[in-house]
Design a protein around this motif. Structure first.
Motif, PDB file in Angstrom:
ATOM      1  N   LEU A   1     -31.596 -30.142  50.136  1.00 16.48           N
ATOM      2  CA  LEU A   1     -32.250 -29.618  49.661  1.00 16.48           C
ATOM      3  C   LEU A   1     -34.148 -30.509  50.328  1.00 16.48           C
ATOM      4  O   LEU A   1     -34.278 -31.542  50.204  1.00 16.48           O
ATOM      5  CB  LEU A   1     -33.105 -29.520  48.418  1.00 16.48           C
ATOM      6  CG  LEU A   1     -31.833 -28.341  48.434  1.00 16.48           C
ATOM      7  CD1 LEU A   1     -31.524 -28.421  46.499  1.00 16.48           C
ATOM      8  CD2 LEU A   1     -31.885 -26.653  48.641  1.00 16.48           C
ATOM      9  N   LEU A   2     -34.903 -29.918  51.558  1.00 13.66           N
ATOM     10  CA  LEU A   2     -35.581 -30.570  52.524  1.00 13.66           C
ATOM     11  C   LEU A   2     -36.943 -30.736  51.763  1.00 13.66           C
ATOM     12  O   LEU A   2     -37.120 -29.185  50.849  1.00 13.66           O
ATOM     13  CB  LEU A   2     -35.761 -30.094  53.806  1.00 13.66           C
ATOM     14  CG  LEU A   2     -34.384 -29.701  54.802  1.00 13.66           C
ATOM     15  CD1 LEU A   2     -34.780 -29.021  55.776  1.00 13.66           C
ATOM     16  CD2 LEU A   2     -33.859 -31.446  54.537  1.00 13.66           C
ATOM     17  N   LEU A   3     -37.559 -31.286  51.771  1.00 18.43           N
ATOM     18  CA  LEU A   3     -39.245 -31.572  51.356  1.00 18.43           C
ATOM     19  C   LEU A   3     -40.208 -30.423  52.616  1.00 18.43           C
ATOM     20  O   LEU A   3     -40.885 -29.870  51.111  1.00 18.43           O
ATOM     21  CB  LEU A   3     -39.684 -32.753  51.460  1.00 18.43           C
ATOM     22  CG  LEU A   3     -41.513 -32.828  51.354  1.00 18.43           C
ATOM     23  CD1 LEU A   3     -41.354 -32.837  49.766  1.00 18.43           C
ATOM     24  CD2 LEU A   3     -41.323 -34.315  51.625  1.00 18.43           C
TER      25      LEU A   3
ATOM     26  N   HIS B   1     -40.621 -33.721  43.098  1.00 13.58           N
ATOM     27  CA  HIS B   1     -39.829 -32.758  44.470  1.00 13.58           C
ATOM     28  C   HIS B   1     -38.372 -33.189  44.583  1.00 13.58           C
ATOM     29  O   HIS B   1     -37.941 -32.460  44.119  1.00 13.58           O
ATOM     30  CB  HIS B   1     -40.449 -32.944  45.617  1.00 13.58           C
ATOM     31  CG  HIS B   1     -39.971 -31.489  45.823  1.00 13.58           C
ATOM     32  ND1 HIS B   1     -40.710 -29.978  46.214  1.00 13.58           N
ATOM     33  CD2 HIS B   1     -38.850 -31.136  47.311  1.00 13.58           C
ATOM     34  CE1 HIS B   1     -40.142 -29.594  47.625  1.00 13.58           C
ATOM     35  NE2 HIS B   1     -38.999 -29.931  47.245  1.00 13.58           N
ATOM     36  N   GLU B   2     -38.419 -34.281  45.147  1.00 13.57           N
ATOM     37  CA  GLU B   2     -36.479 -34.200  45.273  1.00 13.57           C
ATOM     38  C   GLU B   2     -35.775 -34.480  44.090  1.00 13.57           C
ATOM     39  O   GLU B   2     -34.916 -34.111  44.400  1.00 13.57           O
ATOM     40  CB  GLU B   2     -36.270 -35.676  46.358  1.00 13.57           C
ATOM     41  CG  GLU B   2     -37.030 -35.094  47.259  1.00 13.57           C
ATOM     42  CD  GLU B   2     -36.445 -34.525  48.581  1.00 13.57           C
ATOM     43  OE1 GLU B   2     -35.971 -33.636  48.292  1.00 13.57           O
ATOM     44  OE2 GLU B   2     -37.562 -34.066  49.985  1.00 13.57           O
TER      45      GLU B   2
ATOM     46  N   HIS C   1     -35.089 -31.100  42.309  1.00 18.65           N
ATOM     47  CA  HIS C   1     -33.889 -30.135  43.434  1.00 18.65           C
ATOM     48  C   HIS C   1     -32.932 -30.034  42.903  1.00 18.65           C
ATOM     49  O   HIS C   1     -32.232 -29.356  42.629  1.00 18.65           O
ATOM     50  CB  HIS C   1     -34.058 -31.252  44.610  1.00 18.65           C
ATOM     51  CG  HIS C   1     -34.928 -29.957  45.530  1.00 18.65           C
ATOM     52  ND1 HIS C   1     -34.502 -28.876  45.539  1.00 18.65           N
ATOM     53  CD2 HIS C   1     -35.433 -30.121  46.424  1.00 18.65           C
ATOM     54  CE1 HIS C   1     -36.366 -28.187  46.874  1.00 18.65           C
ATOM     55  NE2 HIS C   1     -36.091 -29.351  47.614  1.00 18.65           N
TER      56      HIS C   1
ATOM     57  N   GLU D   1     -37.844 -24.542  46.358  1.00 22.53           N
ATOM     58  CA  GLU D   1     -38.423 -25.407  46.329  1.00 22.53           C
ATOM     59  C   GLU D   1     -39.781 -25.256  45.821  1.00 22.53           C
ATOM     60  O   GLU D   1     -40.613 -26.470  45.940  1.00 22.53           O
ATOM     61  CB  GLU D   1     -39.379 -24.983  48.345  1.00 22.53           C
ATOM     62  CG  GLU D   1     -37.843 -25.140  48.991  1.00 22.53           C
ATOM     63  CD  GLU D   1     -36.840 -26.890  49.252  1.00 22.53           C
ATOM     64  OE1 GLU D   1     -38.401 -27.678  48.990  1.00 22.53           O
ATOM     65  OE2 GLU D   1     -36.351 -26.297  49.753  1.00 22.53           O
TER      66      GLU D   1
ATOM     67  N   HIS E   1     -39.344 -23.097  52.047  1.00 19.83           N
ATOM     68  CA  HIS E   1     -40.711 -23.871  51.471  1.00 19.83           C
ATOM     69  C   HIS E   1     -41.967 -22.199  51.434  1.00 19.83           C
ATOM     70  O   HIS E   1     -42.089 -22.433  52.697  1.00 19.83           O
ATOM     71  CB  HIS E   1     -41.114 -24.818  52.661  1.00 19.83           C
ATOM     72  CG  HIS E   1     -39.730 -26.002  52.647  1.00 19.83           C
ATOM     73  ND1 HIS E   1     -38.799 -25.748  53.463  1.00 19.83           N
ATOM     74  CD2 HIS E   1     -39.287 -26.982  51.642  1.00 19.83           C
ATOM     75  CE1 HIS E   1     -38.121 -26.817  53.457  1.00 19.83           C
ATOM     76  NE2 HIS E   1     -38.530 -27.345  51.825  1.00 19.83           N
TER      77      HIS E   1
HETATM   78 ZN   LIG Z   1     -37.013 -29.556  48.005  1.00 18.44          ZN
END
Ligand SMILES: [Zn+2]
Length: 694
Positions: A10-12, A524-525, A528, A591, A656
């Protein structure tokens, strides 16, 4: 090699992932120039004519958005991600260019040669299509569909992309200590299945343009116009059938939808036309009896298609995927045509990305942990890591406090959530142990050969994991990357050195701004681990319910609130007879949940930090209270301009939300925002009813 991850990370942001996709480009005279310094808190970006309580994004970013049009070689231009990404890439280029000219270590020689081979466009022109001809000859020799498994394995063993499906070794979702074989859908050349299937004027036009593009590429490669038309139709027919058989991105977010363990024998029974034992044996992976088939329906349809489509159609399909898969490394005529469709038409990019940027990114992709070793020495001092450790610890404490006070969660589930939080591991900056690339032969005069050898190396590296213990120290991003991620199977948060720079992280600025930027990124991370997808995994990274049934119900009611909220936002306005494009609230749910949780817990961590320093949230700097600076610092991470085409594409493929909604969607759910700016309840950024999960 495989772009589809079965256990998704899961990316930013999608920014870096986009930059790492081989962007369409070719020779460009643009000279590298040092990028400007990036302000961590930018008063000049603020649009004081806007009301922060009505549209906080416009207030924080309005002037920046107005004064920073998208450069010709970009489709999105963001104040933080793009500016820092360009800066990091420039620093990387300096290193690569120096190594290409006079290397001072075997490692520098290796990445210097890789970069030099990529920059040598006159040699690329001279070679023409010669580097891909061996693959095309093998495809031409196909005389029976039964030979497909042997042909695909031969192509892949040579490092040639064939685009059929995704096969890799990865952690078992239900037992994260095990690494198993996994297979998933693939084979499309347009950005999403919707591009093939949606019945609208816009997509009908794109499909027609895609077929024209296919024809042009086949013609450039030497086909007669008649042959090219026939080949293009065959490709479109197969890809459309595969698109119909593909699971949507939204459905793939649900872990259960991508977890189906089969024995090889049972999988074979569902797909009689493709001999899996032959394929698995020939690709040089160890012995296994069962595997995860992420998308079983896709493979059933693929098998039926292999039986129904004639052999020449498969030849066309494979010729196309081999050409398309390495087109950015081919002569200018191919680059230009590729750019025209994928860059201009699909994404609204005006000019190709300059070659030096292309080659810097390509070298980072192939040899990132070699290039990164010198990069971190120069750009990531040890004290940066110490400061990050402190920040992460303060955010962990806040999330723990937040869980304790959640109004909707039972004590039993709170305890389980705290246990999961305690098990989250942090990786900061760069790997403890660098990968060894010494077995990749890099030849200064063989760009495509280098690409193939790198692909083979990556594949063998991945296949070697089968049945082995998991390496928890491994990274999925290279050090200069401006991004961050959470991996649910590892239950870890990862921050490459590339993002630990201004405007995200600035040792010289007040804590409010740092907490609004990198603090929210860290939060945020962490969140997740507790979003719609991450919350289905336990602290050991196993897919296992740890919430009580009642709490899961309350959780889903709360996430449904966010689905409806973000689903009402527009990603692109109506344009002529093309209707407006709304966000997909379900695709972006994870996100958005992470953004909302991140903003809340970073704010709590800021309060703790200020208290420890004897300061308060109402202290003023430059006319703004610390609370206001926190929210503006957060919002200014997301100032951006994007082409309409890219906005529409992102709305379908990117989990996102766009910058405007990452800001406005989040602040309107957090009471402290309204208090900080004195918003009366009922204003758009301070609604009477809002959504809260964490
Ligand atoms: Zn993310």
């Amino acid at each position: 090699m495989n772009s589809f991850r079965l256990a998704s990370i899961l990316l930013l942001a999608a920014g870096t992932a986009m930059a790492q996709t081989p962007a369409p480009a070719q020779a460009d005279a643009t000279k590298p120039a040092p990028p400007p310094a990036i302000k961590s808190f930018d008063l000049s970006a603020i649009d004081k004519t806007a009301d922060p309580c009505t549209d906080f994004y416009q207030y924080s970013c309005g002037n920046w958005v107005k004064n920073n049009p998208i450069p010709g070689d970009q489709v999105r231009w963001a104040r933080s991600f793009s500016l820092l990404g360009e800066r990091n890439r420039y620093l990387l280029w300096q290193e690569l260019d120096a190594a290409a000219k006079s290397p001072s270590s075997p490692l520098q020689k290796q990445f210097g040669d890789y970069f030099a081979a990529c920059m040598d466009t006159s040699l690329v022109e001279k070679k023409g299509l010669t580097p891909i001809e061996p693959a095309w000859k093998q495809i031409a020799a196909l005389s029976d569909a039964k030979q497909l498994p042997a042909l695909l394995s031969k192509l892949e063993n040579d490092g040639t992309p064939d685009g059929f499906f995704e096969f890799e070794v990865g952690q078992d979702d239900k037992d994260s200590s095990k690494q198993i074989a996994q297979i998933a859908q693939g084979g499309l050349s347009l950005p999403d299945r919707d591009y093939y299937l949606v019945d609208s004027k816009r997509f009908t036009a794109i499909r027609a343009q895609y077929v024209e593009h296919l024809k042009k590429m086949f013609t450039l490669a030497g086909d007669t116009p008649e042959q090219a038309a026939k080949e293009a139709d065959a490709v479109m027919k197969i890809e459309t059938a595969l698109a119909k058989a593909s699971t949507s991105r939204t459905d793939l977010r649900e872990p259960a939808n991508r977890y189906h363990i089969y024995t090889v024998a049972d999988f074979q029974k569902t797909t009689p036309a493709f001999d899996w034992p032959t394929y698995f044996h020939s690709i040089g992976i160890g012995q296994f009896d069962s595997l995860n088939v992420a998308t079983p329906e896709f493979f059933k349809v693929l098998s039926a298609l292999i039986q129904s489509e004639p052999v020449p159609a498969w030849k066309s399909y494979l010729r196309w995927h081999v050409l398309h898969g390495q087109v950015t490394h081919l002569p200018k005529a191919f680059f230009d045509e590729n750019f025209d469709f994928y860059g201009k038409t699909l994404a609204g990019q005006k000019e190709p990305t300059p070659r030096w940027k292309q080659c810097s990114s390509a070298t980072d992709r192939a040899l990132g942990e070699a290039v990164g070793q010198d990069w971190v020495k120069q750009n990531f001092p040890p004290q940066a890591k110490t400061s990050m450790d402190k920040l992460v610890a303060s955010l962990e404490k806040s999330l723990g406090d937040d869980i304790k006070t959640l109004p909707w969660m039972s004590d039993a589930t709170k305890k389980a959530a705290e246990e999961k939080l305690a098990l989250i591991r942090n990786k900061i900056g760069y790997p403890e142990k660098w990968r060894d690339y010494s077995s990749i032969k890099v030849d200064r005069g063989d760009l495509i050969g280098n690409l193939h050898r790198s692909a083979v190396y990556e594949r063998n590296y991945n296949f070697a994991k089968l049945g082995k213990p998991v390496d928890e120290k491994e990274w999925d991003m290279t050090p200069p990357t401006v991004n961050a991620y959470y991996n649910p199977s590892f239950n870890d948060i990862n921050f490459p050195a590339g993002i630990l720079q201004p405007p995200f992280f600035d040792a010289s600025i007040d804590p409010a701004v740092n907490f609004g930027a990198i603090g929210v990124v860290i939060g945020h991370e962490m969140t997740h681990g507790f979003d719609d997808e991450g919350s289905q995994y336990d602290g050991q990274g196993n897919l296992r319910e740890w919430q009580t049934a009642e709490d899961r119900k309350a959780f889903t009611e709360r996430t449904d609130c966010e689905v409806a909220e973000y689903g009402s936002f527009e990603a692109a306005a109506a344009n002529g007879d093309v209707p407006a494009q709304k966000l997909n609230g379900k695709l972006t749910l994870g996100e958005n949940t992470a953004d909302n949780g991140g903003l809340r817990i970073a704010y709590m961590a800021l309060l703790d930090t200020l208290a420890a320093e004897g300061k308060t949230i109402n202290d003023k700097i430059d006319g703004y209270t610390e609370a206001q600076r926190y929210f503006i610092g957060f919002a200014q991470v997301w100032c951006q301009n994007q082409t309409e085409q890219a906005s529409r594409q992102s709305a379908l493929v990117d989990p996102h939300s766009p910058g405007r909604w990452r800001v406005n969607g989040t602040v309107q759910n957090f009471d402290e925002f309204g208090k900080a700016f004195g918003c009366t309840v009922g204003k758009p950024m301070a609604p009477a009813h809002s959504c809260r999960v964490w």
